[in-house]
Write an enzyme that holds these catalytic residues in place. Structure first.
Site, PDB file in Angstrom:
ATOM      1  N   GLY A 108       0.837  -1.206   0.000  1.00  0.00           N
ATOM      2  CA  GLY A 108       0.000   0.000   0.000  1.00  0.00           C
ATOM      3  C   GLY A 108       0.865   1.247   0.000  1.00  0.00           C
ATOM      4  N   ASP A 123       9.745   6.877   7.804  1.00  0.00           N
ATOM      5  CA  ASP A 123       9.438   6.390   9.142  1.00  0.00           C
ATOM      6  C   ASP A 123       8.525   7.428   9.778  1.00  0.00           C
ATOM      7  OD1 ASP A 123       9.957   4.151  10.883  1.00  0.00           O
ATOM      8  OD2 ASP A 123      10.808   5.607  12.259  1.00  0.00           O
ATOM      9  N   HIS A 155       1.574  15.046   8.175  1.00  0.00           N
ATOM     10  CA  HIS A 155       3.020  14.985   8.354  1.00  0.00           C
ATOM     11  C   HIS A 155       3.690  14.394   7.111  1.00  0.00           C
ATOM     12  CE1 HIS A 155       0.862  11.497   9.574  1.00  0.00           C
ATOM     13  NE2 HIS A 155       1.904  10.754   9.848  1.00  0.00           N
TER      14      HIS A 155
HETATM   15  P1  IMP Z   1       5.701   3.180  10.002  1.00  0.00           P
HETATM   16  O1  IMP Z   1       6.265   4.521   9.662  1.00  0.00           O
HETATM   17  O2  IMP Z   1       5.094   2.485   8.826  1.00  0.00           O
HETATM   18  O3  IMP Z   1       6.646   2.349  10.811  1.00  0.00           O
HETATM   19  O4  IMP Z   1       4.434   3.424  10.948  1.00  0.00           O
HETATM   20  C1  IMP Z   1       4.507   3.897  12.238  1.00  0.00           C
HETATM   21  C2  IMP Z   1       3.188   3.855  12.976  1.00  0.00           C
HETATM   22  O5  IMP Z   1       2.849   5.195  13.291  1.00  0.00           O
HETATM   23  C3  IMP Z   1       2.000   3.311  12.210  1.00  0.00           C
HETATM   24  O6  IMP Z   1       1.818   1.950  12.432  1.00  0.00           O
HETATM   25  C4  IMP Z   1       0.840   4.081  12.825  1.00  0.00           C
HETATM   26  O7  IMP Z   1       0.412   3.446  13.983  1.00  0.00           O
HETATM   27  C5  IMP Z   1       1.466   5.393  13.232  1.00  0.00           C
HETATM   28  N1  IMP Z   1       1.170   6.399  12.215  1.00  0.00           N
HETATM   29  C6  IMP Z   1       2.032   6.913  11.299  1.00  0.00           C
HETATM   30  N2  IMP Z   1       1.390   7.801  10.500  1.00  0.00           N
HETATM   31  C7  IMP Z   1       0.109   7.812  10.918  1.00  0.00           C
HETATM   32  C8  IMP Z   1      -1.050   8.519  10.457  1.00  0.00           C
HETATM   33  O8  IMP Z   1      -1.051   9.288   9.488  1.00  0.00           O
HETATM   34  N3  IMP Z   1      -2.188   8.262  11.142  1.00  0.00           N
HETATM   35  C9  IMP Z   1      -2.253   7.413  12.192  1.00  0.00           C
HETATM   36  N4  IMP Z   1      -1.223   6.723  12.643  1.00  0.00           N
HETATM   37  C10 IMP Z   1      -0.040   6.926  12.015  1.00  0.00           C
END
Ligand code: IMP
Length: 208
Positions: free
Chosen positions: A18, A75, A189
């Site tokens: 995704g 990240d 973000h």
């Molecule tokens: P990663 O960057 O894919 O490791 O994700 C980090 C974690 O941060 C995700 O599993 C979400 O739980 C949280 N996260 C990151 N961006 C978002 C967002 O836009 N909405 C909600 N949770 C987020």
């Protein structure tokens, strides 16, 4: 930033289809080809950095050195001021092996309650995203984006993912979980970090 040729292949250092699709849709209009670390069968490195930027760099550099191509990694996570920035880089981990974010949101709420954080000011939080673009020799550029707001309880809305149902961005009354995805994607973000990356890529392609 180093110049990049039109048609250059960029490796997306993610095994999440995704996420790869979303990033490909941003890079392809600029004339770049995209392949994922998953498609190339690259190993996933241990993310043991202390910051979002460190972890993005670890992933991008691992993919660049293993593939011999420019690689991009991201990240992200939720940082709660009253919890000294937690869950932060451990945001995914708070969902547990089941990736249960109802549980993760409850844990955050329990910690806020334990701190007596009840006013909007005591419940400040932000989402952060770091992007790293790395070359096979280890050179790298990083870009960051944040969106600030406050946490509410109980969770509201089914539109987002992760911690979206408890996060209300500044200047709004609804959570990211209640917001139309296009609207969230215009202010998130991730959108802010990608806007900086795309500006740099456009400039690098022009040779400036
Ligand atoms: P990663 O960057 O894919 O490791 O994700 C980090 C974690 O941060 C995700 O599993 C979400 O739980 C949280 N996260 C990151 N961006 C978002 C967002 O836009 N909405 C909600 N949770 C987020």
């Amino acid at each position: 930033m180093r110049p990049l040729a039109t048609g250059e292949t960029i490796v997306i250092a993610s095994h999440n289809p995704g996420k790869v699709r979303e990033i490909a849709a941003l890079l392809e209009p600029l004339g770049f080809s995209v392949v994922s670390a998953g498609e190339l069968g690259l190993p996933e490195p241990v993310e043991d950095g202390a910051t979002f930027t460190d972890n993005a760099l670890i992933k991008a550099r691992a993919a660049a050195s293993a593939s011999g191509r420019v690689a991009l990694a991201d990240d992200s996570g939720l940082c709660v001021a009253a919890l000294d920035g937690a869950p932060g880089i451990h945001s995914a981990r708070w969902g547990g092996p089941e990736k249960d974010f109802a549980r993760a949101m409850r844990l955050v709420e329990e910690e806020l309650q334990a701190k007596g954080a009840v006013t909007p000011e005591q419940r400040r939080a932000h989402f952060a995203c770091a992007l790293a673009l790395a070359w096979p020799d280890g050179a790298a550029e990083t870009f960051t984006g944040e969106v600030h707001g406050r946490l509410v309880w109980p969770p509201r809305g089914e539109k987002g993912f992760g911690y979206d149902p408890v996060f209300v961005p500044d200047g709004h009354d609804i959570t990211f979980g209640e917001m139309e995805p296009e609207k969230k994607h215009a202010m998130s973000h991730r959108a802010r970090a990608f806007a900086k990356l795309l500006d740099a890529l456009r400039a690098a392609k022009d040779g400036s």
